[in-house]
Design an enzyme around this catalytic site. Structure first.
Site, PDB file in Angstrom:
ATOM      1  N   PRO A   4      43.960  10.910  19.829  1.00  0.00           N
ATOM      2  CA  PRO A   4      44.002   9.471  20.148  1.00  0.00           C
ATOM      3  C   PRO A   4      44.950   9.240  21.332  1.00  0.00           C
ATOM      4  O   PRO A   4      45.965   9.919  21.440  1.00  0.00           O
ATOM      5  CB  PRO A   4      44.602   8.846  18.876  1.00  0.00           C
ATOM      6  CG  PRO A   4      44.542   9.890  17.815  1.00  0.00           C
ATOM      7  CD  PRO A   4      44.535  11.218  18.510  1.00  0.00           C
TER       8      PRO A   4
ATOM      9  N   ASP B 251      38.863   9.464   9.908  1.00  0.00           N
ATOM     10  CA  ASP B 251      39.593  10.590   9.312  1.00  0.00           C
ATOM     11  C   ASP B 251      41.090  10.336   9.230  1.00  0.00           C
ATOM     12  O   ASP B 251      41.782  10.929   8.415  1.00  0.00           O
ATOM     13  CB  ASP B 251      39.333  11.889  10.087  1.00  0.00           C
ATOM     14  CG  ASP B 251      39.836  11.835  11.515  1.00  0.00           C
ATOM     15  OD1 ASP B 251      40.793  12.541  11.844  1.00  0.00           O
ATOM     16  OD2 ASP B 251      39.273  11.064  12.313  1.00  0.00           O
ATOM     17  N   GLN B 252      41.595   9.417  10.084  1.00  0.00           N
ATOM     18  CA  GLN B 252      43.034   9.147  10.084  1.00  0.00           C
ATOM     19  C   GLN B 252      43.462   8.367   8.837  1.00  0.00           C
ATOM     20  O   GLN B 252      44.646   8.328   8.503  1.00  0.00           O
ATOM     21  CB  GLN B 252      43.433   8.371  11.343  1.00  0.00           C
ATOM     22  CG  GLN B 252      43.185   9.152  12.633  1.00  0.00           C
ATOM     23  CD  GLN B 252      43.685   8.403  13.854  1.00  0.00           C
ATOM     24  OE1 GLN B 252      44.868   8.110  13.983  1.00  0.00           O
ATOM     25  NE2 GLN B 252      42.781   8.082  14.771  1.00  0.00           N
TER      26      GLN B 252
ATOM     27  N   HIS C 154      35.591  15.772  11.011  1.00  0.00           N
ATOM     28  CA  HIS C 154      37.030  15.599  10.773  1.00  0.00           C
ATOM     29  C   HIS C 154      37.276  14.942   9.415  1.00  0.00           C
ATOM     30  O   HIS C 154      38.172  15.339   8.673  1.00  0.00           O
ATOM     31  CB  HIS C 154      37.637  14.704  11.858  1.00  0.00           C
ATOM     32  CG  HIS C 154      38.081  15.450  13.081  1.00  0.00           C
ATOM     33  ND1 HIS C 154      39.004  14.944  13.957  1.00  0.00           N
ATOM     34  CD2 HIS C 154      37.729  16.645  13.572  1.00  0.00           C
ATOM     35  CE1 HIS C 154      39.205  15.807  14.944  1.00  0.00           C
ATOM     36  NE2 HIS C 154      38.425  16.842  14.733  1.00  0.00           N
TER      37      HIS C 154
END
Length: 301
Positions: free
Chosen positions: A67, A233-234, A256
């Site tokens: 990111p 996924d974060q 991910h």
């Protein structure tokens, strides 16, 4: 903590965690390695520390395969804070590939526990805004070109909204090295934030950079999810640690996210289910990620 087997060529590691301490921690990649990825690793830990933490993270702030710091501040931060914690992120200096040299300072206080989130209503797009930046030796014209190309691309699909993508030149004392890029954020009536971003590199036409970011944003808006493909996924680790059931509506599940779910389930008692979202028109590729969190309690508080 103790780590064994953490060297190049190793096929196995043994990690024995210790007590999580607050205070000031410094992590320096010495390259353009992403400060945002360092932040991702540290954040779930320092939330369960005994005292507040200040993380000095050094490396690339706007790097490939990670990111961009603008995404972390504009999109990740407001969404992840829905788990009922806050953090402060101060960008001291921006750094780019290959030298890095950027630094951000993250301040956060520990929590007793994390609340679950429910992000299932996408709503309609109400605002589109962003920033196209150049730093170092690059002329501001490149930022203007990225911005204009992105706006033209979005206009083809979304005609009734004012699109505000500011071209900026990073001040010399706030950036190390030379870099360029763009982030575009869409905000919805229910407070969802979805983005598209791209980085410039030598030999890559600036129009192309702008169009790439615009196309990613449009693709994220098309699937009908409440989060974009990079956010998916974060959120997994926080859903796993939270107390209660979290639900997130997303587009197609990324590799991910599948990986994050696999390990979160192995390492905690959290249980995830992913189901195709049925309420939409069948043309939309939308899923519900549901998690019964493990309800991690901070033993220090």
């Amino acid at each position: 903590g103790k780590l064994e087997g953490g060297e190049i060529g190793s096929t196995e590691i043994t990690f024995t965690p210790g007590k999580i301490k607050g205070g000031t921690h410094i992590a320096d990649t010495k390259t353009a390695g992403s400060v945002c990825l360092l932040m991702q690793v540290a954040m779930p830990c320092v939330l369960f520390a005994a005292s507040p933490s200040e993380l000095h993270l050094k490396g690339g702030t706007n790097a490939e395969m990670a990111p961009q710091i603008d995404y972390t501040v504009m999109v990740f931060k407001p969404i992840v804070e829905k788990f009922n914690f806050t953090f402060n992120c101060d960008i001291k200096k921006r750094g780019y590939y290959p030298q890095g040299g950027g630094e951000v300072v993250v301040q956060m206080s520990p929590v007793k526990e994390l609340s679950p989130i429910n992000l299932t209503e996408r709503g309609t797009v109400t605002k589109i805004y962003g920033r196209a930046f150049v730093a170092g030796a690059l002329p501001i014209k490149l930022a203007k070109d990225m911005s204009a190309a992105a706006v033209r691309c979005i206009r083809k699909e979304i005609r009734d909204l004012y699109i505000n993508i500011q071209p900026v030149r990073e001040p010399d004392d706030q950036a190390f090295g030379t870099g360029s890029g763009i982030i575009i954020v869409a905000e919805t009536s229910t407070g969802c934030l979805l983005a598209g971003s791209s980085l410039g590199k030598r030999g890559k036409n600036s129009d192309k950079v702008g169009i790439e970011a615009a196309e990613i944003l449009l693709r994220n808006l098309k699937h009908g999810g409440t989060v974009d493909d990079s956010m998916q996924d974060q959120l997994i680790i926080f859903m796993a640690l939270a107390k209660g059931v979290s639900r997130v509506k997303s587009g197609p599940i990324t590799l991910h996210t599948q990986t994050a779910i696999h390990f979160a389930e192995q390492l905690t008692k959290a249980k995830f289910t992913v189901t195709k979202s049925e309420e939409e028109d069948p043309s939309k590729d939308t899923y519900i990620i549901e998690c019964q969190g493990m309800g991690m309690i901070n033993p220090n508080l």
